[in-house]
Motif scaffolding. Sequence first.
Motif, mmCIF file in Angstrom:
data_model
loop_
_atom_site.group_PDB
_atom_site.id
_atom_site.type_symbol
_atom_site.label_atom_id
_atom_site.label_comp_id
_atom_site.label_asym_id
_atom_site.label_seq_id
_atom_site.Cartn_x
_atom_site.Cartn_y
_atom_site.Cartn_z
ATOM 1 N N TRP A 135 0.849 -1.188 0.000
ATOM 2 C CA TRP A 135 0.000 0.000 0.000
ATOM 3 C C TRP A 135 0.885 1.238 0.000
ATOM 4 C CZ3 TRP A 135 0.850 -2.899 4.438
ATOM 5 C CH2 TRP A 135 1.376 -2.230 5.540
ATOM 6 N N ASP A 136 0.272 2.377 -0.087
ATOM 7 C CA ASP A 136 0.993 3.656 -0.149
ATOM 8 C C ASP A 136 1.418 4.066 1.261
ATOM 9 O OD1 ASP A 136 2.075 6.019 -0.973
ATOM 10 O OD2 ASP A 136 0.157 7.017 -1.357
ATOM 11 N N ASP A 152 -1.130 1.047 -5.750
ATOM 12 C CA ASP A 152 -1.598 0.758 -4.403
ATOM 13 C C ASP A 152 -2.488 -0.486 -4.479
ATOM 14 O OD1 ASP A 152 -2.820 0.650 -1.886
ATOM 15 O OD2 ASP A 152 -2.742 2.823 -1.633
ATOM 16 N N SER A 155 -5.398 -0.696 -1.927
ATOM 17 C CA SER A 155 -6.490 0.218 -2.273
ATOM 18 C C SER A 155 -7.309 -0.294 -3.445
ATOM 19 C CB SER A 155 -5.928 1.604 -2.599
ATOM 20 O OG SER A 155 -6.953 2.463 -3.028
ATOM 21 N N GLU A 156 -6.644 -0.748 -4.504
ATOM 22 C CA GLU A 156 -7.366 -1.218 -5.683
ATOM 23 C C GLU A 156 -8.262 -2.406 -5.341
ATOM 24 O OE1 GLU A 156 -5.217 -1.669 -9.364
ATOM 25 O OE2 GLU A 156 -3.702 -0.201 -8.753
ATOM 26 N N GLU A 158 -9.406 -3.150 -2.321
ATOM 27 C CA GLU A 158 -10.452 -2.686 -1.393
ATOM 28 C C GLU A 158 -11.647 -2.149 -2.171
ATOM 29 O OE1 GLU A 158 -12.728 0.299 0.735
ATOM 30 O OE2 GLU A 158 -11.072 0.889 -0.586
ATOM 31 N N LYS A 159 -11.396 -1.338 -3.167
ATOM 32 C CA LYS A 159 -12.481 -0.760 -3.960
ATOM 33 C C LYS A 159 -13.226 -1.835 -4.750
ATOM 34 C CE LYS A 159 -10.502 3.895 -4.553
ATOM 35 N NZ LYS A 159 -9.390 3.731 -3.594
ATOM 36 N N GLY A 241 -6.452 3.935 6.543
ATOM 37 C CA GLY A 241 -6.525 4.181 5.109
ATOM 38 C C GLY A 241 -7.478 3.285 4.356
ATOM 39 N N TYR A 242 -7.732 2.073 4.882
ATOM 40 C CA TYR A 242 -8.480 1.096 4.092
ATOM 41 C C TYR A 242 -9.624 0.427 4.865
ATOM 42 C CZ TYR A 242 -4.168 1.929 1.605
ATOM 43 O OH TYR A 242 -3.113 2.553 0.999
#
Length: 495
Positions: A135-136, A152, A155-156, A158-159, A241-242
């Motif tokens: 992650w970032d 990331d 993040s990708e 997670e979405k 963040g997530y």
Amino acid sequence: MCTLKKVLFTVTLFVSCQFLFGQEKYMANWESLSQYKCPEWFRDAKFGIYTHWGVYSVPETASDWYGHNMYSKKHPNYDSHKQTYGDQKQFGYKDLVPLFKAPKFDADEWADLFVEAGARFAGPAGEHADGFSMWDSKVNTWNSVDKGPKRDIVSELEKAIRKRGLKYVVSLHHSWLWGWFPTWDESTDCAAIENASLYGEKLPKTAWSTKETKGYYKVNPMPSASFEHVWLEKVKEVVDGYSPDLLWFDNRIQILSEEVRQEMMAYAYNAAAKKEQEFVLTFKRPDFPLGTGTVDLERNRMPKIYPEPWLTDTSISKQKWIWHKDLKCYPTNNLIDDLVDIVSKNGNLLLNVAPHPNGAIPEDQKQRLREMGKWLKINGEAIYESRPWLIYGEGPTETKTGHLADMKFDGFGDEDIRFTTRDGQLYAIALGWPESGILPIKSLSSTTYNGKIEKIELIGSQSKIAFKQTLDALEIQLPEIKPCKHAFVFKIQSK
């Protein structure tokens, strides 16, 4: 009714006021952390998927321990690394990072596959033992946004996963980083000060050792304050963040101080409470006290019904957690049988998938996941939202117990049966199809089962199921055509 509404209003107001005036629900002590309650979504979900995929995937012939093993002269990876990449001082683990480019990684494609497999929660390994964050990260420059794929990953996914209605998982293994690389060894690149941000601070030789061809660890000295600080900050970054619905921890966290472990749990629980998030934190014993989180077993399972929900993490392959050229996957039948057995004992299955270094999930793994999904579409009513019966099952096969015990387990036979219930309905799940054409269930005989059986359905079949309840067993006449390829679910209706 009015009294109940007043009580609920008072509780809600109390909790709201706690946050309003800066008072946290969870304090950093075991007594306060024991307020943890496993949420219903986890009890209902039963099946999840996560992935072992990162820099350690690049060599294609090793394991997720490659970063450790490539520096151990007694391990085959030491010589193979030299032959493929060069001497460990000139080409170390850090030099594999630019080769981890992930050109075929597609978070939406992964998420679609997880849905097709019937998973209810899914996600990546956020950081393994190698110190590379997916992650970032602001506290770790060795991350997937600054280096490697320059994306990331956490993040990708997670979405993509949340967009499809699944709960999101992140696994963290980063306590292993302490002593993972031989920072004392001047013959490697691990000892160079300029590489310390990835490999860690310089430790004495006694902090890292090998036995035969397998790595193990003498934790001496214990982790420093600076290591513990970064370890904690990484957890906070993932939580803030997530917002994972399930935060999974590998073992060996007991090397960290009690204060840091307590602070981490309190931070994660309070962050979730403020978001009104039904949060799960899993751990391996004895890293945290029982009751402060949900217990996870690695390639292992409970021998019988456990009173609290629990988790098994295992891999789609018997040998490895990551993809390599000779990877052999379990047959789908074994994976489904394991899911049924675990669910019958009040557990959930977290199945590891091993993507190719380029980011694509190989076809043989896709096939197994799709077959699991096809089975769950037919038989899911006996799995999802189910609860254990009075006993988990019957049959001659005994599952092995202990850490990694499933690696020595060869699977179930035709006489093994497992039970689940849902909304008062009893299900008997046969893990085989007896050649005799008769399925006997001893636990449902007229002498052992306190109820008269009126009707039996075979889920997915249109055939009328004949049966008789004798003093020794409930004998079910199997139809000529199987409704599916694997475990067979019988819906038992009785007074």
